[in-house]
Design a protein around this motif. Structure first.
Motif: not given
Length: 172
Positions: A80-84, A138-145, A159-172
């Motif tokens: 919750i308190n993460s900068q990333l 499960v599995p459930t993956v939640i992205a938090m910022r 793998d492609d969908e995961l890469d896309s998901f992670v990139s989208k989370v970083i780019g938001k």
């Protein structure tokens, strides 16, 4: 047995200690470790100066891509308190798809080279967190910022969908 002890002793010696070995020890090692396919006149010891000593393995530190959540305080501090942005992998030991998704997700996170973190939450150990975040399968993956849920998915992705998901989370 004596050969094993000799091998263990020689293997654990440092380079300086081996250079200081008496000639008789080197001769014993030479005859013990020579290859039987070569004629006796051309047998070579791994201790001979021309071949040098086996080099030690270089130690490379592997950056920790993910971490296991220990308790609610740990979750609050590291997620919750993460900068990333943080991906939270809600999983269970008995879950087959979780065992497939986990390494794939870690690989996708590792590709981002430190721009995102990954927390692993075992729902059997942290039922309260699973209930709080509405995990029903499960599995459930939640992205938090910044402590806010920004995206999620349930189930396995390739793998492609995961890469896309992670990139989208970083780019938001």
């Amino acid at each position: 047995m004596a050969h094993r002890l000799l091998v263990c002793r020689i293997w654990t010696l440092s380079a300086k200690e081996i250079r200081c070995l008496p000639a008789s020890s080197t001769a014993i090692a030479s005859t013990s470790f020579s290859t039987s396919l070569q004629p006796s006149s051309s047998q070579v010891s791994f201790l001979s100066p021309s071949h040098g000593l086996p080099r030690s393995f270089t130690h490379t530190t592997r950056r920790q891509v993910s971490f296991n959540v220990q308790d609610n305080e740990d979750f609050t501090e590291r997620v919750i308190n993460s900068q990333l942005p943080v991906l939270i992998d809600f999983h269970a030991q008995w879950c087959g798809p979780c065992k497939i998704l986990g390494p794939r997700l870690e690989k996708a996170v590792a590709k981002q080279k430190g721009r995102v973190a990954m927390a692993k939450v075992d729902i059997d150990d942290h039922t309260d967190l699973a209930i709080e975040y509405g995990v029903s399968a499960v599995p459930t993956v939640i992205a938090m910022r910044g402590g806010d849920v920004v995206d999620h998915f349930v189930g396995i992705k390739d793998d492609d969908e995961l890469d896309s998901f992670v990139s989208k989370v970083i780019g938001k």
